[in-house]
Scaffold this motif. Structure first.
Motif, PDB file in Angstrom:
ATOM      1  N   ARG A  24       9.983 -71.612  25.409  1.00 13.65           N
ATOM      2  CA  ARG A  24      10.451 -70.485  24.544  1.00 13.65           C
ATOM      3  C   ARG A  24      10.776 -69.284  25.214  1.00 13.65           C
ATOM      4  NH1 ARG A  24       7.531 -73.702  20.802  1.00 13.65           N
ATOM      5  NH2 ARG A  24       5.574 -72.873  21.220  1.00 13.65           N
ATOM      6  N   THR A  25      10.004 -68.720  26.197  1.00 13.80           N
ATOM      7  CA  THR A  25       9.879 -67.701  26.965  1.00 13.80           C
ATOM      8  C   THR A  25      11.076 -67.824  27.912  1.00 13.80           C
ATOM      9  OG1 THR A  25       7.808 -67.214  26.867  1.00 13.80           O
ATOM     10  CG2 THR A  25       9.049 -66.054  28.483  1.00 13.80           C
ATOM     11  N   THR A  26      11.326 -68.909  28.487  1.00 13.56           N
ATOM     12  CA  THR A  26      12.306 -69.194  29.616  1.00 13.56           C
ATOM     13  C   THR A  26      13.762 -69.050  28.599  1.00 13.56           C
ATOM     14  OG1 THR A  26      10.981 -70.512  30.911  1.00 13.56           O
ATOM     15  CG2 THR A  26      13.397 -70.928  31.173  1.00 13.56           C
ATOM     16  N   LEU A  27      13.963 -69.608  27.602  1.00 13.56           N
ATOM     17  CA  LEU A  27      15.252 -69.628  26.786  1.00 13.56           C
ATOM     18  C   LEU A  27      15.519 -68.445  25.947  1.00 13.56           C
ATOM     19  CD1 LEU A  27      15.124 -73.355  25.570  1.00 13.56           C
ATOM     20  CD2 LEU A  27      16.266 -72.210  27.685  1.00 13.56           C
ATOM     21  N   ASP A  28      14.392 -67.612  26.359  1.00 10.57           N
ATOM     22  CA  ASP A  28      14.675 -66.372  25.540  1.00 10.57           C
ATOM     23  C   ASP A  28      15.043 -66.403  23.954  1.00 10.57           C
ATOM     24  OD1 ASP A  28      14.831 -63.521  25.174  1.00 10.57           O
ATOM     25  OD2 ASP A  28      16.699 -63.341  25.769  1.00 10.57           O
ATOM     26  N   VAL A  29      14.268 -67.358  23.493  1.00 12.78           N
ATOM     27  CA  VAL A  29      14.316 -67.762  21.995  1.00 12.78           C
ATOM     28  C   VAL A  29      13.944 -66.410  21.268  1.00 12.78           C
ATOM     29  CG1 VAL A  29      13.606 -69.005  20.125  1.00 12.78           C
ATOM     30  CG2 VAL A  29      14.126 -69.970  22.356  1.00 12.78           C
ATOM     31  N   PRO A  30      14.673 -65.946  20.002  1.00 13.72           N
ATOM     32  CA  PRO A  30      14.045 -64.873  19.557  1.00 13.72           C
ATOM     33  C   PRO A  30      12.650 -65.035  18.830  1.00 13.72           C
ATOM     34  CG  PRO A  30      16.267 -65.481  18.475  1.00 13.72           C
ATOM     35  CD  PRO A  30      15.788 -66.734  19.518  1.00 13.72           C
ATOM     36  N   ASP A  31      11.938 -63.939  18.947  1.00 14.10           N
ATOM     37  CA  ASP A  31      10.440 -64.097  18.742  1.00 14.10           C
ATOM     38  C   ASP A  31      10.018 -63.365  17.582  1.00 14.10           C
ATOM     39  OD1 ASP A  31       7.653 -64.848  18.940  1.00 14.10           O
ATOM     40  OD2 ASP A  31       7.300 -63.515  20.675  1.00 14.10           O
ATOM     41  N   ASP A  32       9.309 -62.510  17.354  1.00 16.69           N
ATOM     42  CA  ASP A  32       8.965 -61.911  16.174  1.00 16.69           C
ATOM     43  C   ASP A  32      10.109 -61.042  15.786  1.00 16.69           C
ATOM     44  OD1 ASP A  32       6.455 -62.866  16.302  1.00 16.69           O
ATOM     45  OD2 ASP A  32       5.604 -61.115  17.411  1.00 16.69           O
ATOM     46  N   ARG A 110      22.359 -62.601  14.071  1.00 16.78           N
ATOM     47  CA  ARG A 110      22.030 -62.909  15.716  1.00 16.78           C
ATOM     48  C   ARG A 110      21.415 -64.274  15.837  1.00 16.78           C
ATOM     49  NH1 ARG A 110      17.714 -61.784  19.519  1.00 16.78           N
ATOM     50  NH2 ARG A 110      16.369 -61.050  17.885  1.00 16.78           N
ATOM     51  N   ARG A 111      20.828 -64.575  14.951  1.00 11.64           N
ATOM     52  CA  ARG A 111      19.772 -65.755  14.990  1.00 11.64           C
ATOM     53  C   ARG A 111      21.078 -66.925  14.681  1.00 11.64           C
ATOM     54  NH1 ARG A 111      13.429 -65.207  14.234  1.00 11.64           N
ATOM     55  NH2 ARG A 111      13.247 -63.303  15.100  1.00 11.64           N
ATOM     56  N   ALA A 112      21.581 -66.913  13.449  1.00 13.07           N
ATOM     57  CA  ALA A 112      22.625 -67.911  13.106  1.00 13.07           C
ATOM     58  C   ALA A 112      21.630 -69.070  12.345  1.00 13.07           C
ATOM     59  CB  ALA A 112      23.385 -68.396  13.831  1.00 13.07           C
ATOM     60  N   LYS A 387      32.286 -68.404  15.396  1.00  7.48           N
ATOM     61  CA  LYS A 387      31.961 -68.297  16.619  1.00  7.48           C
ATOM     62  C   LYS A 387      30.315 -67.857  16.712  1.00  7.48           C
ATOM     63  CE  LYS A 387      32.655 -65.058  20.647  1.00  7.48           C
ATOM     64  NZ  LYS A 387      33.612 -64.149  21.276  1.00  7.48           N
ATOM     65  N   GLU A 388      29.980 -67.255  15.656  1.00  7.54           N
ATOM     66  CA  GLU A 388      28.476 -67.022  15.464  1.00  7.54           C
ATOM     67  C   GLU A 388      27.835 -68.356  15.200  1.00  7.54           C
ATOM     68  OE1 GLU A 388      28.108 -62.551  13.614  1.00  7.54           O
ATOM     69  OE2 GLU A 388      28.929 -64.087  12.283  1.00  7.54           O
ATOM     70  N   GLY A 392      25.213 -70.303  17.769  1.00  2.01           N
ATOM     71  CA  GLY A 392      23.584 -70.639  17.203  1.00  2.01           C
ATOM     72  C   GLY A 392      23.255 -72.306  17.536  1.00  2.01           C
ATOM     73  N   ALA A 393      24.676 -72.914  17.492  1.00  2.00           N
ATOM     74  CA  ALA A 393      24.390 -74.315  17.697  1.00  2.00           C
ATOM     75  C   ALA A 393      24.257 -74.702  19.253  1.00  2.00           C
ATOM     76  CB  ALA A 393      25.710 -75.130  17.091  1.00  2.00           C
ATOM     77  N   ARG A 394      24.859 -73.887  19.851  1.00  2.00           N
ATOM     78  CA  ARG A 394      24.563 -74.108  21.324  1.00  2.00           C
ATOM     79  C   ARG A 394      23.324 -73.621  21.775  1.00  2.00           C
ATOM     80  NH1 ARG A 394      23.467 -71.525  25.234  1.00  2.00           N
ATOM     81  NH2 ARG A 394      23.285 -69.651  24.043  1.00  2.00           N
ATOM     82  N   ARG A 395      22.683 -72.661  20.959  1.00  3.87           N
ATOM     83  CA  ARG A 395      21.474 -72.443  21.587  1.00  3.87           C
ATOM     84  C   ARG A 395      20.359 -73.405  21.070  1.00  3.87           C
ATOM     85  NH1 ARG A 395      20.793 -68.005  18.453  1.00  3.87           N
ATOM     86  NH2 ARG A 395      21.702 -66.647  19.922  1.00  3.87           N
ATOM     87  N   ALA A 396      20.773 -74.053  19.917  1.00  2.84           N
ATOM     88  CA  ALA A 396      19.826 -75.030  19.340  1.00  2.84           C
ATOM     89  C   ALA A 396      19.938 -76.538  20.018  1.00  2.84           C
ATOM     90  CB  ALA A 396      20.266 -75.472  17.823  1.00  2.84           C
TER      91      ALA A 396
END
Length: 480
Positions: A24-32, A110-112, A387-388, A392-396
Motif C-alpha cells: 500500500r505504501t509502494t503503490l501510494d494508495v490513498p490512505d486516511d 481523486r479516488r474514483a 478518464k477519471e 481508478g480502474a488502472r489503479r485497481a
C-alpha cells in the motif's frame, strides 16, 4: 470486470500481511482522508438532504457478505396483480450527502473507486457515510434512489421508474442465510421470488448471448507455517442477486439512451488472441473445450466448487479488461454502445458507495424520467468521468495484480527448487524464451524464463520454481 475476491486469514504479524501493508505504501494508495473531507462528511451525515417521498412502508431487505457494512442496495420483490413481477430496488443516495465542488466531492473524484486488498479495503468515501449515514443498514431511514421495474411473466422489462424516496430496510441477510431460507421453503415471498426472477433473468441472459462469471472467492489461510489456498464457490443466490443489479443497469442504460445523455459501461468483443490464450489455459487445467462450443457455453458448464474450474473462472476475467465508460450527449450514442458480456446496453448505477460514476448515472436517470435536463454539476463533469474512472480502474488493476503476485509468492515460498507440471499459455512476441505458464497444482499462473531456449507455446512443460518471496521476489519458474 468482476473483482478478484481474495481474503487472507493469518496473524497480523505474518510475512504475508506485512508484504500487503508495504504494498500500500509502494503503490501510494490513498490512505486516511484529509481533515476537511472528514469534517464535511460528518456534517453531511448529520444533515442529509432528504426527499419528500416516504417509502418506508416497503419492507426492503439487503443481501451482502456477512462482514459488509457499506450496503448500496436493498430490494423488495412482489407479484403484480395482472401477472408478472414488480422489483423495488433502493440504491443509496450518495448525492444527498455530497456537495458538488466540495472537499468530499473532490476526494471522491481523486479516488474514483473503493480499492480492495486481501486484508482490507481503501474506501471511496469516509466510513461515517459509506458504513454509516448513507449505508442502507436495517431499521434506519435512509435517502435512496427508488427504482420500480415491472416485469412480465417471462422476466422481461415492461416499465421503469426511478425517483428519490426515504426508505428503511427491515432485514439484513447474507448469501448463505438467504440460500438456506429459499432452499428450505421457509423464505417469505419477497425473498422466495428472488429465485423465480433470478432464473427467468438468467434464461433471458442466455437468450440474448450474455454471460455472467460466477468467480469464486479465494481464501489464503496460514497453516503449519505455510499458506493454503481455498476457493469459496458462489451460491445460486449470489447469481440471482447479481441479476437484479444487471436488470437495473440495463434499465438505466435504456433511460439514458432514450433521453440522449448519459454514460454507458461498454466492452468490445474479446480479440481472438485473448480467447486463444484462454483455450490454452483450459487445456492446462484439463477442462474440455471443443472447438464447436462457445466460450459462454463452456463457462456455464463449469462447477465453481471444483478447484480447476475455479482457477479457470479467475482467468476468464481477463476477457473483460477492455471494459470502459463512454459518455454521450445530444442524442449521439457511442459506437459500440453495447457491453459484450451483458449483450445489451448497460451502465453502472447500483454501487454509488463504492464507484464514483454510479452517483452520476443515478442523477442522469432521475432527470430522464422527469423529462428534465441533468443538473449542471452532472453536465459539467460528464466528459471527464470516463478518464477519471479509467485511472481508478488502472489503479485497481495494479493493486489486484500486485496482490496476486504477493499471495502466489506466499503460497509457494517453501517450495523453491521443486518441479511442477505446467502448460505454456503465453509467449512474448519478441522474446520467445519468456512467457507465462499455468500450473496444474496449485492452479497458479506465473512467469517462466527459458534462458535462451524458445518456449513451446500451447504445450506441456516441466518447470522448476526459482524464486518466491512475498513482497521481495515474485514467483518465477524456469524449464526443468
Amino acid at each position: 470486470m468482476p473483482r478478484r475476491q481474495m481474503h487472507v486469514i493469518c496473524a497480523a504479524e505474518a510475512p504475508l500481511r506485512a508484504a500487503l501493508r508495504a504494498l500500500r505504501t509502494t503503490l501510494d494508495v490513498p490512505d486516511d482522508f484529509p481533515g476537511e473531507v472528514l469534517a464535511e462528511a460528518e456534517q453531511a451525515a448529520r444533515e442529509p438532504r432528504l426527499p419528500e417521498r416516504d417509502a418506508t412502508d416497503i419492507p426492503f431487505f439487503t443481501i451482502d457478505p456477512p462482514a459488509s457494512n457499506d450496503l448500496d442496495q436493498a430490494m423488495h420483490l412482489e407479484r403484480r396483480a395482472g401477472g408478472g413481477f414488480r422489483v423495488h430496488y433502493a440504491i443509496a443516495d450518495v448525492a444527498a450527502f455530497v456537495r458538488p465542488g466540495g472537499a468530499l466531492d473532490a476526494e471522491a473524484h481523486r479516488r474514483a473507486l473503493t480499492l480492495y486488498f486481501p486484508d482490507e479495503r481503501v474506501p471511496l468515501h469516509p466510513e461515517s457515510l459509506s458504513e454509516g449515514a448513507a449505508s442502507l443498514l436495517p431499521g434506519r431511514p435512509r435517502p435512496a434512489l427508488l427504482w420500480t421495474i415491472d416485469l412480465d411473466g417471462d422476466g422481461r422489462t415492461v416499465t421503469t421508474d426511478v425517483r428519490r424516496a426515504v426508505v428503511r430496510s427491515r432485514a439484513r441477510l447474507d448469501y448463505a442465510g438467504a440460500q438456506r431460507q429459499i432452499d428450505s421453503g421457509t423464505a417469505e415471498e419477497p425473498l422466495a421470488l428472488l429465485k423465480d426472477i433470478g432464473l427467468l433473468r438468467e434464461r433471458l441472459e442466455i437468450e440474448r448471448g450474455g454471460i455472467s462469471l460466477n468467480v469464486p472467492e479465494q481464501e489464503i489461510v496460514e497453516q503449519d507455517h505455510t499458506y493454503v489456498l481455498r476457493f469459496r464457490a458462489p451460491l445460486p443466490a449470489d447469481g440471482w442477486n447479481a441479476q437484479i443489479s444487471l436488470l437495473t443497469g440495463m434499465a438505466a442504460a435504456h433511460l439514458m439512451t432514450t433521453a440522449g445523455t448519459g454514460i454507458l459501461r461498454t466492452l468490445p468483443t474479446a480479440p481472438d488472441g485473448a480467447v486463444a490464450r484462454l483455450r490454452r489455459t483450459a487445456k492446462a487445467l484439463h477442462i474440455d473445450w471443443p472447438h464447436h462450443v462457445s466460450y459462454a457455453e463452456v463457462v456455464r458448464s463449469l462447477d465453481p466448487s471444483n478447484h480447476r474450474h475455479a482457477a479457470f473462472l479467475q482467468e476468464c476475467t481477463t476477457l473483460l479488461r477492455g471494459a470502459g465508460y463512454t459518455a454521450f450527449s445530444g442524442g449521439r450514442l457511442p459506437v459500440p454502445a453495447v457491453h459484450a458480456a451483458v449483450a445489451d446496453e448497460y451502465t453502472h448505477c447500483t454501487a454509488p458507495l463504492r464507484r464514483l460514476v454510479d452517483r452520476y448515472a443515478g442523477e442522469l436517470c432521475l432527470s430522464a424520467v422527469a423529462g428534465e435536463e441533468p443538473p449542471v454539476w452532472v453536465r459539467d463533469d460528464l466528459d471527464a468521468l470516463p478518464k477519471e474512472m479509467a485511472e481508478g480502474a488502472r489503479r485497481a488493476r495494479t493493486v489486484e495484480r500486485e496482490c496476486v503476485d504477493i499471495v502466489e509468492a506466499a503460497l509457494l515460498s517453501c517450495r523453491i527448487g521443486e518441479l511442477f507440471d505446467a502448460f505454456v499459455i503465453d509467449v512474448k512476441d519478441h522474446e520467445p524464451d519468456v512467457g507465462t505458464v499455468q500450473l496444474q497444482d496449485p492452479a497458479v499462473v506465473a512467469p517462466v524464463e527459458g534462458g535462451g531456449a524458445e518456449l513451446p507455446l500451447g504445450e506441456a512443460l516441466r518447470v522448476r520454481l526459482m524464486q518466491a518471496d512475498p513482497g521481495v521476489a515474485k514467483v518465477r519458474f524456469a524449464p526443468a
